[in-house]
Design an enzyme around this catalytic site. Structure first.
Site, mmCIF file in Angstrom:
data_model
loop_
_atom_site.group_PDB
_atom_site.id
_atom_site.type_symbol
_atom_site.label_atom_id
_atom_site.label_comp_id
_atom_site.label_asym_id
_atom_site.label_seq_id
_atom_site.Cartn_x
_atom_site.Cartn_y
_atom_site.Cartn_z
ATOM 1 N N CYS A 1 -1.751 1.902 4.536
ATOM 2 C CA CYS A 1 -1.983 3.206 3.656
ATOM 3 C C CYS A 1 -3.365 3.589 3.709
ATOM 4 O O CYS A 1 -3.772 5.042 3.513
ATOM 5 C CB CYS A 1 -1.743 2.665 1.903
ATOM 6 S SG CYS A 1 -0.455 1.809 1.872
ATOM 7 N N GLU B 1 2.710 4.369 -4.990
ATOM 8 C CA GLU B 1 1.332 4.586 -4.012
ATOM 9 C C GLU B 1 1.999 5.114 -2.742
ATOM 10 O O GLU B 1 2.871 4.647 -2.194
ATOM 11 C CB GLU B 1 0.824 3.285 -3.679
ATOM 12 C CG GLU B 1 -0.538 3.141 -3.083
ATOM 13 C CD GLU B 1 -0.352 2.828 -1.597
ATOM 14 O OE1 GLU B 1 -0.045 4.067 -0.989
ATOM 15 O OE2 GLU B 1 -0.516 1.844 -1.231
#
Lengths: 526, 526
Positions: B302, B265
């Site tokens: 994120c 990720e």
């Protein structure tokens, strides 16, 4: 149908300008008409542009519309009638019964995927309703579904001119998932490909779908195949073929600005483990049935049993004697292409010339231009483990028997094998503990484990796995045969706090599609 | 707990011999004790050997045993008490409330995966019973289940020292799937990692599991991280971090003799679309709440909203005015590490110095050694599209507003964006048709779409998707948050014609586990 030698790009038929491809009838050696001039960059560009343009419309079809389209493809293939069977037989050298069966399988898997589409579990609905009163923080409303990845490049396989080619398993599963498909047709059967491609094109037209849902190109691996995989609008790849071909596509896909998944089914030697009690009880019978599996279809199956492991001794000798008898009676068979025959002959020659390998038997001599002669070899475990080249697939009716000193050695060899599509155990009740000890190793190494069968039949069903750890496939997390194959072309999307008006039907509380939904972690359908 | 600076390799605690890692308290700039000498090849080798040795035993545990183990890990983490919270706060600069919440999330997701393990749908049972009387050919008995891939390498993330670190989401989902885990601890919080690692180690011991189920190493990316990913016994990778770090692991994984999946990720700028009616009705409120999301946790999420798109005009000006006021009042916040602060400052300086970008506002000045000052910028669509560098993530509380001439331009910009974890739409009833037109583009580009929220909260639940097309993640077919994450570490195996004695319990007709089974394509549980 009059074959024209054209590629099919959306609704159009287009003649290429690159090097010509012509089929060779392997049974006669004759070159077949028409010629198929290959495509290049412009045709790849056009097919990908149309596929991209079609994507949002195609994926938004109702389940019923998408299922009906798959069924229409099946019907259009059947409409081709006997001409398709004749052309496929001529281009592949495969017998009529096999091609008729393969047509049934091709049509059957399109219809099976239509059922899967309608049933709707593939949408993977998950609903976690809002919890406005949760402490210390309210929970938002979260709903998940699977959506298709985007246009898929499919490479036709040589050894299944119908079931793993233009409208074969990869195409069926990608279309079922909602992905437009651009096929690179296999050069060995261009006429069959054109016929089937026109059937799919007709189905697209009959169902009123955007033309870009399907295109089919001819051409070279470098000019068409690699260009397709490199195109930014292609989002996944389905391939069945050689390890070198598959790994080349994996490299191209990984080197893209946006890497994409490659589902390449590449090579497998499908070990068969003959456990002691089975060998003691049925050595002669196993020898005979093993040779039946080995020589079926000239050995040109991904699941062909290319390796046999057993404990040395009189029972193994009896197996070898029986296999020898059966093999020596096996007629030479026409192989798919001169190139495949040549690779087979080279593989057999390598084994024949190997200092540590002994030949057990050969099949009958060849009488036609593209025939392969079956062959069986034997070595021992230490020699096998000492030379990795002995593990290389010889595509065709050749197999290598490994004499092991005991069952523990059979397991030790299994532990060193590369990833495989299948492993087979021949066993009797007295072998249960041996089998139990072997299973964890096999589970880690293969995609399908068979007891007392042979790997060469691959049922198209819900539970089938035709896949396995690398290098049997590029991605062991999937299967290319059976309904699970649809999952290769999907990815999850979550919808947070959507108003009803914008929520996809599948995700609504009222469940208008009547499909399975996982609500707060519990499956339900109402 | 007395911290020792040791790595945890199976049941042992081992001091490294390579360069030392020491945490820095970002709030004070002080170096924290103890030092953590890094590991190298020998420790990677030992951890992987133990993990491989443990794999068959661990994956064969009953569902109840595996679930209990996950719950024991959760209990052992809670047992660490306030000392864990204090250490994590000191090493990360994150406030106590956030770390306590994160501990709750960490423990909660371990318990949620325990439920998932017990429920058993992850086994993906499919049964196609034999049809001995089928014509023209009998059907064999086929049964499919998912099995774990093998040992998984997990890389701790800097920004979630508990929830995405040693016993975070990747570890929890891999252990739930039946995969042993080797963690490479993040160098920013080694003390927190040692504490949590010892809690997992204690749980392994209490549950009587093979020691290799869990190991944790310290060290450099090149000596430990790359070596782990290259080890043949590692079968998958979980990573959360930078794009350069993630793509380096992808390269290593793809270059192995046996390539393996990498779930990295990596980066996302999480576009927020302010549709006209919403902007007209709530410009001031949106400006304020947007800044709240932007500056939360010093912007170190994120899912931080790094891009805003709206139609130019007085409503957008009102939004900017409100955001300016809110941002100018936003205090500077301590960032995780001096390195992250430096990268943030460089990113902000790049925007400040960009000829086509204008600064809207800055947050309050910094007063501590590692503080970041929030920043908001604006440009227009043509300029944004002309420079791909403007799309690069600036990790921290900085965002860029794109003035668009109309909604169609907003959609055109969206169509050009790289893959993202999230996209957010602010809308009112009058925006429904705009939203509907935008959705197909967003579905193709992102993993989660939010209406009238902000992306910075990520619920751990069944329907969450924390994933998205490349480069937001390495593999858009999955999620790293939520229960679907277990599927990243599984692959299907098919059992053909197995006698009852050898059939895994999950696959038996009597369904002794009481789990969902798909029989002839139909789900049932009885």
């Amino acid at each position: 149908m009059q074959l024209t030698g054209e590629m099919l790009i959306g609704g159009a038929a287009v003649l290429g300008h690159d090097a010509e491809i012509q089929a060779i009838n392997p049974a006669t050696g004759e070159t077949m008409q028409p010629a198929y001039p290959g495509g290049a960059g412009a045709e790849v560009e056009r097919a990908c542009a149309l596929a991209w343009e079609a994507f949002d419309t195609y994926r938004a079809l109702s389940l019923e519309e998408r299922a009906t389209f798959l069924e229409t493809v099946a019907a259009e293939i059947l409409e081709l009638g006997d001409a398709l069977v004749e052309r496929a037989c001529a281009e592949s050298g495969l017998p009529r019964g096999r091609i008729e069966g393969e047509r049934g399988r091709t049509v059957g898997q399109l219809r099976l995927f239509a059922q899967v589409v309608r049933e709707g579990s593939w949408i993977g609905v998950r609903i976690d309703p809002a919890l406005p009163d949760r402490k210390p923080m309210a929970r938002v409303d979260l709903r998940q579904r699977q959506i298709p990845l985007g246009p898929v490049a499919v490479f036709g396989a040589s050894n299944f001119p119908l079931a793993f080619s233009v409208a074969g398993g990869d195409t069926a599963s990608a279309l079922a998932a909602g992905c437009p498909v651009v096929v690179k047709a296999h050069s060995a059967h261009p006429g069959t490909s054109e016929m089937v491609g026109r059937a799919v094109q007709a189905a697209v037209r009959k169902c009123g779908l955007p033309e870009g849902v399907f295109s089919m190109l001819f051409g070279s691996g470098s000019k068409v195949g690699q260009a397709l995989v490199a195109d930014p609008r292609i989002k996944a790849v389905g391939f069945t073929g050689s390890r070198s071909g598959g790994t080349a596509l994996m490299k191209t896909a990984a080197a893209r600005p946006e890497p994409i998944p490659v589902y390449a089914e590449m090579s497998s030697i499908n070990p068969v483990f003959l456990l002691p009690a089975a060998l003691n009880k049925r050595a002669a019978e196993i020898g005979k049935s093993f040779v039946g599996s080995l020589t079926m279809g000239a050995g040109q199956f991904c699941t062909n049993p290319g390796l046999v492991l057993a404990v040395e001794g009189p029972d193994l000798d009896a197996f070898l004697a029986s296999a020898r008898t059966a093999l020596e009676a096996a007629p030479a068979s026409t192989m798919l292409t001169p190139g495949i025959l040549k690779a087979y002959q080279e593989g057999v020659a390598r084994l024949k010339g190997h200092a540590d390998v002994e030949q057990v038997a050969e099949g009958q001599l060849c009488s036609g231009p593209t025939q392969g002669q079956a062959a069986l070899f034997v070595t021992d475990a230490a020699k096998f483990m000492a030379d990795v080249a002995l593990e290389e697939e010889v595509f065709g009716a050749a197999s290598l028997v490994i004499r092991c000193s005991d069952v523990a050695t059979m397991k030790a060899v299994a532990e060193k094998l590369e990833g495989q599509l299948t492993a087979t155990i021949q066993m009797e009740d007295g072998d249960v503990e041996h089998a139990r000890a072997l299973l964890p190793t096999l589970e880690r190494r293969v995609g399908r484990i068979l007891i007392n069968g042979y790997p060469t039949g691959v049922e198209v069903s819900h539970a089938m796995v035709h896949g396995g750890p690398y290098p049997s496939t590029a991605d062991g997390r999937s299967t290319s045969v059976g309904t699970l194959a649809i999952q290769r072309f999907l990815r999850p999307v979550c919808y947070q706090d959507f108003p009803e008006a914008l929520l996809p039907e599948a995700l609504r509380d009222s469940n208008p599609l009547g499909i399975w939904q996982r609500v707060e972690g519990e499956l339900r359908r109402n």
